[in-house]
Scaffold this active site. Structure first.
Site, PDB file in Angstrom:
ATOM      1  N   ARG A  15       0.785  -1.222  -0.072  1.00 49.13           N
ATOM      2  CA  ARG A  15      -0.087   0.127   0.101  1.00 49.13           C
ATOM      3  C   ARG A  15       0.855   1.349  -0.120  1.00 49.13           C
ATOM      4  O   ARG A  15       2.146   1.098   0.320  1.00 49.13           O
ATOM      5  CB  ARG A  15      -0.870  -0.036   1.220  1.00 49.13           C
ATOM      6  CG  ARG A  15      -1.945  -1.150   1.577  1.00 49.13           C
ATOM      7  CD  ARG A  15      -2.719  -0.979   2.691  1.00 49.13           C
ATOM      8  NE  ARG A  15      -3.633  -2.146   2.898  1.00 49.13           N
ATOM      9  CZ  ARG A  15      -3.443  -3.181   3.546  1.00 49.13           C
ATOM     10  NH1 ARG A  15      -2.253  -3.239   4.162  1.00 49.13           N
ATOM     11  NH2 ARG A  15      -4.403  -4.108   3.476  1.00 49.13           N
ATOM     12  N   HIS A  65      -4.577  -8.627   3.557  1.00 50.40           N
ATOM     13  CA  HIS A  65      -6.137  -8.714   3.869  1.00 50.40           C
ATOM     14  C   HIS A  65      -6.437  -9.362   5.100  1.00 50.40           C
ATOM     15  O   HIS A  65      -6.186 -10.633   5.172  1.00 50.40           O
ATOM     16  CB  HIS A  65      -6.731  -8.938   2.568  1.00 50.40           C
ATOM     17  CG  HIS A  65      -6.694  -8.147   1.626  1.00 50.40           C
ATOM     18  ND1 HIS A  65      -6.866  -8.485   0.152  1.00 50.40           N
ATOM     19  CD2 HIS A  65      -6.616  -6.789   1.457  1.00 50.40           C
ATOM     20  CE1 HIS A  65      -6.839  -7.640  -0.490  1.00 50.40           C
ATOM     21  NE2 HIS A  65      -6.498  -6.421   0.189  1.00 50.40           N
ATOM     22  N   ARG A 112      -0.084  -2.322  -6.985  1.00 50.90           N
ATOM     23  CA  ARG A 112      -0.707  -3.318  -5.722  1.00 50.90           C
ATOM     24  C   ARG A 112      -1.647  -4.181  -6.642  1.00 50.90           C
ATOM     25  O   ARG A 112      -1.407  -5.437  -6.321  1.00 50.90           O
ATOM     26  CB  ARG A 112      -1.071  -2.624  -4.537  1.00 50.90           C
ATOM     27  CG  ARG A 112      -1.869  -3.521  -3.447  1.00 50.90           C
ATOM     28  CD  ARG A 112      -2.094  -2.971  -2.401  1.00 50.90           C
ATOM     29  NE  ARG A 112      -2.987  -3.291  -1.381  1.00 50.90           N
ATOM     30  CZ  ARG A 112      -2.657  -4.169  -0.217  1.00 50.90           C
ATOM     31  NH1 ARG A 112      -1.503  -4.490  -0.383  1.00 50.90           N
ATOM     32  NH2 ARG A 112      -3.679  -4.568   0.414  1.00 50.90           N
ATOM     33  N   HIS A 128      -1.483   2.205  -5.838  1.00 50.71           N
ATOM     34  CA  HIS A 128      -2.331   1.208  -5.818  1.00 50.71           C
ATOM     35  C   HIS A 128      -2.524   0.460  -7.056  1.00 50.71           C
ATOM     36  O   HIS A 128      -3.027  -0.898  -7.035  1.00 50.71           O
ATOM     37  CB  HIS A 128      -3.829   1.705  -5.200  1.00 50.71           C
ATOM     38  CG  HIS A 128      -4.236   1.074  -4.179  1.00 50.71           C
ATOM     39  ND1 HIS A 128      -3.502   0.852  -2.754  1.00 50.71           N
ATOM     40  CD2 HIS A 128      -5.274   0.030  -3.646  1.00 50.71           C
ATOM     41  CE1 HIS A 128      -4.104  -0.047  -2.122  1.00 50.71           C
ATOM     42  NE2 HIS A 128      -5.389  -0.358  -2.664  1.00 50.71           N
ATOM     43  N   LYS A 173      -2.364  -2.181   7.908  1.00 53.19           N
ATOM     44  CA  LYS A 173      -3.560  -1.536   8.820  1.00 53.19           C
ATOM     45  C   LYS A 173      -3.702  -2.135   9.962  1.00 53.19           C
ATOM     46  O   LYS A 173      -3.390  -3.440  10.077  1.00 53.19           O
ATOM     47  CB  LYS A 173      -4.712  -1.977   7.740  1.00 53.19           C
ATOM     48  CG  LYS A 173      -4.942  -0.851   6.568  1.00 53.19           C
ATOM     49  CD  LYS A 173      -6.342  -1.281   5.773  1.00 53.19           C
ATOM     50  CE  LYS A 173      -6.264  -0.090   4.621  1.00 53.19           C
ATOM     51  NZ  LYS A 173      -7.417  -0.454   4.017  1.00 53.19           N
ATOM     52  N   TYR A 216      -9.919 -10.258  -6.829  1.00 52.66           N
ATOM     53  CA  TYR A 216      -8.711 -10.512  -7.986  1.00 52.66           C
ATOM     54  C   TYR A 216      -9.062 -11.801  -8.549  1.00 52.66           C
ATOM     55  O   TYR A 216      -8.703 -11.887  -9.747  1.00 52.66           O
ATOM     56  CB  TYR A 216      -7.350 -10.947  -7.444  1.00 52.66           C
ATOM     57  CG  TYR A 216      -6.959  -9.257  -6.602  1.00 52.66           C
ATOM     58  CD1 TYR A 216      -6.803  -8.325  -7.227  1.00 52.66           C
ATOM     59  CD2 TYR A 216      -7.251  -9.190  -5.448  1.00 52.66           C
ATOM     60  CE1 TYR A 216      -6.358  -6.858  -6.885  1.00 52.66           C
ATOM     61  CE2 TYR A 216      -6.526  -7.963  -4.824  1.00 52.66           C
ATOM     62  CZ  TYR A 216      -6.347  -6.698  -5.520  1.00 52.66           C
ATOM     63  OH  TYR A 216      -5.962  -5.622  -4.803  1.00 52.66           O
TER      64      TYR A 216
END
Length: 302
Positions: free
Chosen positions: A149, A268, A245, A242, A173, A277
């Protein structure tokens, strides 16, 4: 407590400004959403908050949908209404919140934009001529190599990269850390950049990537650099962090088919986030099928 809908709206905006101290941009968003509602109410002779019920909210929402407002915008609009009427319930000028329990129409989920392998190679095939070029080359190689990210790239420190083991420690995150492999090309670009970094003055900052002033690069600076590289490399559109990514994830899934591994590498928490994806991968397969299979051609192409 009596008061027209427009008077209550003015009180609510004052509350957002003085009590909640929200930014002008956020207040403007609330005002835009609520003005859509008050305009509809005015057209239907609804001037008092206590007149309104959930059916009015649904009718207004349907009208906005017919006018072309997207599902995402309607979700935000509903959120603004709920906040407004919660304020009204708290101050007792409406008995209940008529926006509660109402769901916005689902909007089509946008698939992330990616580069195909040839486009990625075109973007990454830089010929660095200066220390800034070497820094930028290392950044874009690392973004694509490890699927970072933008915030993760920005926050990297020198101690986060192990060149010998080709491993990167990333804080993502939720302040969660994960270790990521770094590809051969990215390691080569990083070695070149680190040699230049040692030669810079004012390098007390622990950041892996530095500006001309010897300070940590900001997210906006990195975005601007990628925009300039996009132009220099002759890309058809602007490449943003992004997108690299997304390309990393799509290409990895296309080659391996291992959704769990891609989830871990991307950081994630929920695999449903990664499953987008699989749709990209199917799109790729569908294009190959349509192009190559003799029974897939459309009649008007035969």
């Amino acid at each position: 407590m009596s008061g027209s809908l427009n008077e209550r709206l003015s009180q609510f905006e004052q509350h957002l400004r003085t009590e909640r101290r929200l930014s002008p941009h956020t207040i403007s968003g609330y005002s835009r959403d609520l003005n859509r509602f008050t305009q509809w109410c005015s057209q239907h002779q609804l001037t008092q908050p206590e007149q309104l019920d959930s059916q009015h909210i649904r009718q207004c929402m349907a009208a906005l949908h017919r006018e072309g407002l997207s599902g995402r915008s309607i979700q935000r609009w509903l959120s603004s209404l709920r906040t407004f009427f919660n304020y009204g319930v708290k101050h007792r000028w409406t008995p209940s919140n008529p926006a509660n329990g109402i769901a916005a129409p689902k909007s089509a989920k946008k698939l992330p934009k990616t580069l195909d392998v040839d486009q990625t190679n075109q973007f990454l095939s830089m010929s660095p001529n200066s220390w800034i070029d070497c820094r930028d080359h290392a950044m874009i190689e690392l973004l694509y190599s490890s699927g970072l990210r933008l915030a993760e790239l920005t926050n990297l420190n020198l101690t986060d990269i192990d060149i010998k083991e080709a491993v990167l420690t990333v804080t993502g995150k939720g302040n969660k850390t994960r270790q990521l492999p770094v590809g051969r090309q990215a390691i080569s670009a990083l070695i070149t950049w680190l040699r230049h970094r040692q030669e810079l003055d004012n390098t007390e900052d622990a950041a892996l990537f530095l500006s001309k002033r010897g300070k940590r690069l900001s997210p906006r600076s990195i975005q601007d650099r990628l925009k300039q590289i996009s132009i220099k490399q002759g890309m058809q559109g602007k490449v943003h962090p992004h997108m690299l990514r997304h390309s990393f994830a799509s290409h990895l899934l296309e080659s391996s088919g291992d959704l769990r591994a891609v989830q871990e590498l991307l950081g994630h928490e929920n695999i449903s986030t990664t499953q987008v994806y699989t749709h990209l991968d199917f799109q790729h397969l569908a294009k190959v099928y349509d192009k190559a299979h003799p029974r897939a051609r459309k009649k008007d192409e035969e």
